[in-house]
Design a protein around this motif. Structure first.
Motif, PDB file in Angstrom:
ATOM      1  N   MET A   1      35.465   7.016  46.452  1.00 57.82           N
ATOM      2  CA  MET A   1      34.361   6.882  45.521  1.00 57.82           C
ATOM      3  C   MET A   1      34.409   5.741  44.518  1.00 57.82           C
ATOM      4  N   THR A   2      33.223   4.876  44.419  1.00 58.78           N
ATOM      5  CA  THR A   2      33.104   3.802  43.480  1.00 58.78           C
ATOM      6  C   THR A   2      33.368   3.985  42.161  1.00 58.78           C
ATOM      7  N   THR A   3      33.868   3.249  41.381  1.00 63.06           N
ATOM      8  CA  THR A   3      33.663   3.588  39.940  1.00 63.06           C
ATOM      9  C   THR A   3      32.504   3.755  39.234  1.00 63.06           C
ATOM     10  N   LEU A   4      31.337   2.755  39.726  1.00 58.11           N
ATOM     11  CA  LEU A   4      30.053   2.782  39.179  1.00 58.11           C
ATOM     12  C   LEU A   4      29.198   2.776  40.284  1.00 58.11           C
ATOM     13  N   THR A   5      28.101   3.284  39.974  1.00 58.27           N
ATOM     14  CA  THR A   5      26.726   3.748  41.051  1.00 58.27           C
ATOM     15  C   THR A   5      25.661   3.245  40.337  1.00 58.27           C
ATOM     16  N   PRO A   6      25.369   1.820  40.483  1.00 57.60           N
ATOM     17  CA  PRO A   6      24.106   1.329  39.796  1.00 57.60           C
ATOM     18  C   PRO A   6      22.967   1.838  40.789  1.00 57.60           C
ATOM     19  N   ILE A   7      22.221   2.877  40.344  1.00 58.22           N
ATOM     20  CA  ILE A   7      21.050   3.096  40.885  1.00 58.22           C
ATOM     21  C   ILE A   7      19.849   3.192  39.921  1.00 58.22           C
ATOM     22  N   PHE A 239      24.876  11.128  40.598  1.00 57.43           N
ATOM     23  CA  PHE A 239      25.202  10.093  39.467  1.00 57.43           C
ATOM     24  C   PHE A 239      24.987  10.526  38.374  1.00 57.43           C
ATOM     25  N   GLY A 240      25.108   9.829  36.972  1.00 63.16           N
ATOM     26  CA  GLY A 240      24.651  10.135  35.760  1.00 63.16           C
ATOM     27  C   GLY A 240      24.789   8.922  34.994  1.00 63.16           C
ATOM     28  N   ILE A 241      24.011   8.699  33.964  1.00 54.70           N
ATOM     29  CA  ILE A 241      24.162   7.626  32.972  1.00 54.70           C
ATOM     30  C   ILE A 241      24.916   8.122  31.693  1.00 54.70           C
ATOM     31  N   PRO A 257      29.468   8.067  39.120  1.00 53.49           N
ATOM     32  CA  PRO A 257      29.342   9.399  39.671  1.00 53.49           C
ATOM     33  C   PRO A 257      30.027  10.562  38.479  1.00 53.49           C
ATOM     34  N   MET A 258      29.328  11.667  38.936  1.00 57.27           N
ATOM     35  CA  MET A 258      29.676  12.841  37.978  1.00 57.27           C
ATOM     36  C   MET A 258      31.197  13.104  38.311  1.00 57.27           C
ATOM     37  N   GLY A 259      31.959  13.315  37.314  1.00 56.16           N
ATOM     38  CA  GLY A 259      33.449  13.759  37.551  1.00 56.16           C
ATOM     39  C   GLY A 259      34.261  12.565  37.319  1.00 56.16           C
ATOM     40  N   ILE A 260      33.898  11.485  36.647  1.00 57.10           N
ATOM     41  CA  ILE A 260      34.494  10.341  36.364  1.00 57.10           C
ATOM     42  C   ILE A 260      35.169  10.814  34.666  1.00 57.10           C
ATOM     43  N   THR A 261      36.401  10.352  34.642  1.00 55.78           N
ATOM     44  CA  THR A 261      37.014  10.843  33.435  1.00 55.78           C
ATOM     45  C   THR A 261      36.541   9.620  32.056  1.00 55.78           C
ATOM     46  N   MET A 262      36.984  10.276  31.127  1.00 56.15           N
ATOM     47  CA  MET A 262      36.952   9.227  29.799  1.00 56.15           C
ATOM     48  C   MET A 262      37.692   8.143  29.992  1.00 56.15           C
ATOM     49  N   ARG A 263      38.995   8.237  30.434  1.00 53.06           N
ATOM     50  CA  ARG A 263      40.016   7.396  30.433  1.00 53.06           C
ATOM     51  C   ARG A 263      39.401   6.100  31.327  1.00 53.06           C
ATOM     52  N   GLU A 264      38.739   6.616  32.647  1.00 51.93           N
ATOM     53  CA  GLU A 264      38.306   5.445  33.416  1.00 51.93           C
ATOM     54  C   GLU A 264      37.201   4.870  32.795  1.00 51.93           C
TER      55      GLU A 264
END
Length: 437
Positions: A1-7, A239-241, A257-264
């Motif tokens: 899973m990539t960290t960012l998903t610029p769509i 994905f989400g903003i 992606p949905m599910g990323i953490t606040m720490r990331e």
């Protein structure tokens, strides 16, 4: 899973990202042309299969909401886009409409075709005049290119889009209050049932969706449900903003992606603005969601995990506060907002938010007693689940969660007879420190 998903944010940095020409260079309106060759029922089924959940706060499955409409009866049905973004900290839809409005326009056209709508409305908060003008221009360009209007691309499908500027009421973010406002009435929540899917705008079947929900439809349709499900988690696909604001080095919009953490996300934002001041509390979904602390930095930002941890993902408005901030003062300011924005229709919210503000104001100035904390919780309990809409529930969230995690800080105000965070006082508090005079 990539960290960012610029769509949706892929070409925001283009010199003229908002124009139709830029959008068409980035796969713009290819999804609409594909949609017009499909059966509307297949579009609804694909949206259901993708697992796309509403991006406006509640996280209700988008395709399921479309499927709630009754069978066609020959009369009109409507799509209404809720663009009345108003909650403190929530700031994703306005930059999306400002930087790439055609995502929304194409999404409106596809969704309208899927549900059998020939007249769609975008209800925008009236104060953002610059966004209103940009949306009007985007709609004008779409009409001129044949993406809206009569017989779109020779398909026989007609669609008109109206951009409506509201008068600036937070309550109109509630879908039925929005519909009343759109009809020219005072914006107040309606009794349910009937729900908007059965009797919405002008008492006709209506779908009400958030800006980001509708804007996500074109890339979903173009690349497929499996592509969409390849991002995020099983509970929250796609994905989400994520809107980071507050005490971070680089606040802004992070599409991930949905599910990323606040720490990331904090790492992506360059960390805290003042590294010597640790994170103290933050909101996972705007000011109407229960607070999180540094103990929750590794909670996946998806609907289920955040709910299990005791809060709500909401609009993914991540307001970050470091140890220099008085949590009582912050909650007092938020409560002032909810008191002001209550429409006054129901007693629990109208009276309850007023009393919450009175008590919090006293506590913030070091007045009152510890019994006031129990009184706050009692009032919150009498609002929660008893108000006409979710405004009352949202007003209680920061109060109950702040007392849960920072009761010692409330007591410190009473002990010292003032707010401990005096500019001349060097004391800083963290979630685990007990405040002493």
């Amino acid at each position: 899973m990539t960290t960012l998903t610029p769509i949706l944010t892929k070409f925001w940095d283009d010199p003229q990202s908002w124009t139709l020409a830029t959008y068409e260079k980035n796969e713009g309106y290819q999804a609409l042309k594909k949609a017009l060759t499909m059966a509307p029922a297949d579009l609804v089924a694909m949206t259901k299969e993708s697992g796309l959940r509403g991006r406006g706060g509640a996280g209700f499955p988008t395709g399921m909401k479309w499927g709630f409409l009754p069978p066609p009866d020959g009369g009109p049905r409507y799509l209404v886009v809720n663009a009345d973004e108003s909650e403190p900290g929530t700031c994703k839809d306005i930059p999306l409409m400002m930087a790439a409005p055609q995502f929304l326009i194409e999404g409106v056209a596809i969704t309208s075709f899927a549900i059998g709508c020939n007249h769609a409305f975008i209800y925008l908060r009236g104060e953002v005049v610059h966004v209103y003008r940009r949306l009007l221009r985007a709609v004008e360009e779409a009409y001129a290119a044949g993406h809206l209007g009569k017989n779109i691309h020779g398909s026989g499908f007609d669609l008109d889009v109206t951009v409506h500027a509201g008068a600036g009421a937070y309550i109109c973010g509630e879908e039925t209050a929005l519909l009343d406002s759109l009809e020219g009435r005072r914006g107040q929540p309606r009794s349910k049932p009937p729900f908007p899917a059965v009797a919405g705008l002008y008492a006709r079947p209506t779908v009400v969706n958030n800006v980001e929900s509708i804007a996500s439809v074109p890339p979903l349709l173009l690349h497929g449900a499996d592509w969409f499900k390849g991002m995020g988690t099983q509970d929250s696909t796609g994905f989400g903003i994520f809107s980071l604001s507050g005490h971070v080095k680089n606040p802004g919009q992070y599409e991930a992606p949905m599910g990323i953490t606040m720490r990331e996300l904090l790492d992506l934002a360059g960390g805290m603005r003042h590294p010597e001041r640790p994170i103290k509390f933050w909101t996972p979904g705007g000011s109407s969601t229960p607070l999180f602390t540094d103990e929750h930095l590794d909670v996946p930002l998806e609907f289920g995990a955040v709910a299990k941890a005791g809060s709500m993902l909401g609009t993914r408005a991540l307001q970050v506060f470091d140890s220099s901030v008085c949590v009582v003062r912050a909650v007092d300011r938020w409560t002032d907002f909810y008191k002001h924005e209550s429409c006054g229709k129901c007693t629990p919210c109208r009276e309850g938010t007023w009393w919450l503000k009175q008590i919090l104001g006293r506590l913030e100035h070091g007045q009152g007693s510890e019994a006031d904390l129990d009184k706050l919780l009692d009032i919150c309990d009498n609002i929660l689940g008893r108000s006409f809409c979710a405004l009352g529930d949202g007003a209680t969230s920061p109060i109950t969660s702040s007392i849960q995690y920072f009761r010692d800080e409330y007591i410190a105000h009473l002990t010292m007879g003032r707010c401990p965070f005096d500019p001349n006082d060097a004391v800083l508090f963290t979630t685990k420190e007990t405040v002493s005079a």
